[in-house]
Each structure stands twice: as C-alpha cells, then as structure tokens.
Write an enzyme that holds these catalytic residues in place. Structure first.
Site, mmCIF file in Angstrom:
data_model
loop_
_atom_site.group_PDB
_atom_site.id
_atom_site.type_symbol
_atom_site.label_atom_id
_atom_site.label_comp_id
_atom_site.label_asym_id
_atom_site.label_seq_id
_atom_site.Cartn_x
_atom_site.Cartn_y
_atom_site.Cartn_z
ATOM 1 N N SER A 121 -13.674 4.277 -6.135
ATOM 2 C CA SER A 121 -12.256 4.605 -5.966
ATOM 3 C C SER A 121 -11.806 4.400 -4.527
ATOM 4 O O SER A 121 -10.714 3.896 -4.272
ATOM 5 C CB SER A 121 -11.990 6.053 -6.384
ATOM 6 O OG SER A 121 -12.315 6.250 -7.740
ATOM 7 N N ASN A 172 0.408 5.794 -0.364
ATOM 8 C CA ASN A 172 -0.338 6.989 -0.745
ATOM 9 C C ASN A 172 0.459 8.222 -0.362
ATOM 10 O O ASN A 172 1.159 8.233 0.650
ATOM 11 C CB ASN A 172 -1.740 7.008 -0.113
ATOM 12 C CG ASN A 172 -1.730 7.490 1.326
ATOM 13 O OD1 ASN A 172 -1.734 8.689 1.603
ATOM 14 N ND2 ASN A 172 -1.693 6.546 2.253
ATOM 15 N N HIS A 181 0.856 -1.186 0.000
ATOM 16 C CA HIS A 181 0.000 0.000 0.000
ATOM 17 C C HIS A 181 0.885 1.227 0.000
ATOM 18 O O HIS A 181 1.926 1.268 0.667
ATOM 19 C CB HIS A 181 -0.884 0.026 1.253
ATOM 20 C CG HIS A 181 -1.393 1.408 1.579
ATOM 21 N ND1 HIS A 181 -0.769 2.238 2.495
ATOM 22 C CD2 HIS A 181 -2.447 2.111 1.096
ATOM 23 C CE1 HIS A 181 -1.416 3.384 2.566
ATOM 24 N NE2 HIS A 181 -2.441 3.337 1.727
ATOM 25 N N ARG A 183 -15.836 9.312 -4.265
ATOM 26 C CA ARG A 183 -16.261 8.300 -5.229
ATOM 27 C C ARG A 183 -16.050 6.910 -4.612
ATOM 28 O O ARG A 183 -14.916 6.474 -4.397
ATOM 29 C CB ARG A 183 -15.457 8.452 -6.525
ATOM 30 C CG ARG A 183 -15.894 7.521 -7.649
ATOM 31 C CD ARG A 183 -15.142 7.840 -8.930
ATOM 32 N NE ARG A 183 -15.638 7.054 -10.046
ATOM 33 C CZ ARG A 183 -15.110 5.886 -10.439
ATOM 34 N NH1 ARG A 183 -14.075 5.381 -9.787
ATOM 35 N NH2 ARG A 183 -15.613 5.249 -11.473
#
Length: 367
Positions: A330, A199, A197, A327
């Site tokens: 997503s 981000n 992962h 969303r």
C-alpha cells in the site's frame, strides 16, 4: 533478549542473527546484519553480546480479509461514536475517506473505459485496517492507486517527526497514535496528461509513556498536487485553488491544522477530497488522446524517475508508513510502473521540457 550470534562467515563478512522477543499479537522477525570481518578478527567463534547491537523488529502483521467491514475502528471507538449525540471525529473521518475512495475509483473507471481496480482488504489484530485499490495497464492510466487506512500503533520518535511537520528536535519516547487517511496517485499513459497525487489524513497521539498525563494531540493534514511532464498553463490554472525543485506545479497543502474547531476542519478536509475529481478529470479528458512521440515519452519517464526520488527520499507519508511497520504494497502503490534515470540529463534551454523544469525550480503563482 538473547545474545546475538554469528551464524555464517566468509573471508569478507560475518552474518549475524538477531532474534526478537515473542508476542501474542506481534509477529516476531529475525533481522540478519552483514558486518565486515575487519571489525571481528577472531570470527567465526566471536560471540556478540546484547549490548553490541540491537536490530530486532516486531510489527503487527496485517491479515487479509475477504469482505469490507462496516468500520475499521476498534470496538471501543465504535461504541463511543454510536452512543454520543454526534459521531466521533474518528468515525466520521473514516466514513468520509471511504466515500471519497468509492467516488474517485468510480470516476477513474468510467473515464478509463476499460480498466478495473483490484481491491485488497486487510486488518490488524490490535484494531484498524484498510482498503487498497489499484488499476494497472488501463486504457488511459498506466497505474492508479487509491488507498484508505485506519491504523492504531506506537510510533518511534523518528516516525513522529515524519508525521508532524512542526515536531521539535526533542526525542520523545514511543507515542501511541491513531491515524486515518486516504492517499492516491494517478499515473496516465499519455505524456501530456499530468500525474495527480492527493491525500487527506487525521491524526491523534496519546501522551508518551515517559510523560503520563500530557494532553492528547490531534491534527488534520493533506493536499492535492499536479505533476505534469509538459506545461499547459490553462490546465494548471484550472487545477489550482491557490497557492530547490518542486515535485510538480503545486496545489493545495496543509498540515498540523488544529487551531480551528474540529467540525470546521472536518468539513474543510471533506470539501478538499470532494474537489479532486472536478479539478482533475476535465484535464485528462482534454489531454488523453494528444499525439506524442518517443521523445515525449522518454521525458515523461525521466520525470517519473524524479517523482520516485521525491517519494522515497522526502515524502513524509512514505517515511511515516515505513517507520511504523505499514503495509509495503500500500505504501509503495504511489510508484509508477515504469520510470527512467539518465546521468546528468539537462533539457535544451527554451524547449518545452526546459520550461517544465524551470517551473519546478522557480515556482510561480498560476492564478
């Protein structure tokens, strides 16, 4: 707002309709709330007033796009960046995350050897949008998602606390915000190949309406973490930059980073994003063809079940997205295709499965 009315009734509950106000930019929604009838002995003629319950929700609905735009920034932001001697941080961060999305997806497709990403492009009427890419049932990855988004909005207090780790317990009013980021989760098929992962994000918030004149705040955040089902210490050492139960075996994490020059922090986030592929792909190349049994696969599924729990209960990015009308496809792309839950499952002490669980409960320094 018009009164809430009972629209359906049975012996056990009353179904209440809560209409929302209309807006040219927001999609009005109607929320139905099921309330036990023991609270309303005179149903179905009982009429609620607007002071009894307020549950209407209005969010800005995304619009599908057929092509990727050059930028998702609002026109005012785009003009600001093009007219200045150096492009705005917003514009440069957007370029960084879109470049990173391209490079990560290219590396995943090349390594997988057969799977291809499906792409959805979307925008919002008030500005902003994103690109969602998902590869499913590839040769190596069961599911791989790599998303970028550039969004504008107004966040409620609970979303502000989810977005900002250092947020106080005070309850500010709705806060206008700008957020841009890249988020990815990669779930391999082989139990001996770890999930990854990562981000990286940039936030700005304007002053709440009840405190006009307050300074604009900004910060960077992000991280990359490895979540294996089985421990190979050489893999963990290769992956790490430095350093309850943890979701995985750690990695690089930072948040609320704003006490250095923006240029330096933008360069730092860029270097972190560019380090994902060299930190991860060599591990996948080494483990993707390792033979495994049904027992190994069942343990991987149990660990994925735990991964789902952490994402839905604790992950602040997931919480922020859900609380700001993000969303859904997503936001939840991080979830694996398959997972497993067993009641009170405990691996045998000393087993390879136990070693992984012990490392998650009792974290250690790997390098």
């Amino acid at each position: 707002m018009p009164p809430t009315t009972a629209v359906s009734a049975s012996s056990s509950f009353t179904l209440l309709r809560v209409p929302s106000s209309s807006s040219t930019k927001l999609k009005p929604t109607t929320t139905y709330i099921q309330i036990p009838n023991r609270f309303f002995p005179k149903h179905p003629t009982f009429k609620m007033t607007t002071t009894t319950i307020r549950a209407a929700v209005s969010i800005e609905k995304e619009t599908p796009e057929t092509e990727r735009p050059p930028t998702f920034l609002r026109e005012s932001d785009d003009k600001e960046s093009s007219s200045s001697s150096a492009s705005s941080v917003r514009a440069r961060f957007e370029k960084m995350i879109r470049d990173a999305q391209d490079s990560v997806c290219q590396a995943i497709e090349k390594t997988d050897g057969g799977g291809k990403f499906k792409e959805d492009v979307w925008s919002r009427p008030g500005g902003g949008g994103g690109i969602s890419r998902v590869l499913q049932d590839g040769a190596i990855w069961e599911k791989a998602g790599v998303n970028v988004s550039v969004v504008y909005g107004v966040m409620p207090p609970e979303a502000y606390r989810a977005a900002k780790a250092a947020a106080s317990d005070e309850k500010p009013g709705p806060i206008p915000f700008f957020a841009a980021g890249i988020s990815s989760v990669l779930h391999p098929k082989n139990p001996f190949a770890p999930t990854l992962h990562f981000n990286y994000r940039y936030f700005e918030t304007d002053a709440p309406k009840d405190t006009p004149g307050a300074p604009r705040q900004w910060w960077f955040g992000g991280g990359t973490d490895l979540t294996p089902a089985y421990i190979f210490e050489e893999d963990v050492k290769h992956f790490h930059s430095h350093r309850g139960e943890r979701r995985g075996l750690g990695g690089l994490f930072f948040d609320d980073l704003n006490d250095y020059d923006q240029e330096m922090l933008l360069s730092f986030a860029t270097e972190c994003a560019n380090s994902v592929i060299p930190a991860y792909i060599p591990i996948i190349e080494k483990r993707k063809d390792t033979p495994f049994t049904d027992q190994h696969k069942a343990w991987q599924q149990l660990r994925r079940g735990r991964y789902v729990e952490f994402n839905l209960v604790y992950d602040r990015g997931t919480t922020f997205g859900l609380k700001t009308g993000g969303r859904i496809e997503s936001i939840l792309v991080s979830l694996p295709l398959t997972a497993r839950w067993e009641y009170d499952h405990n691996p045998k002490e000393g087993s390879e499965e136990w070693k992984l669980l012990d490392a998650c409960i009792n974290p250690k320094e790997w390098i």
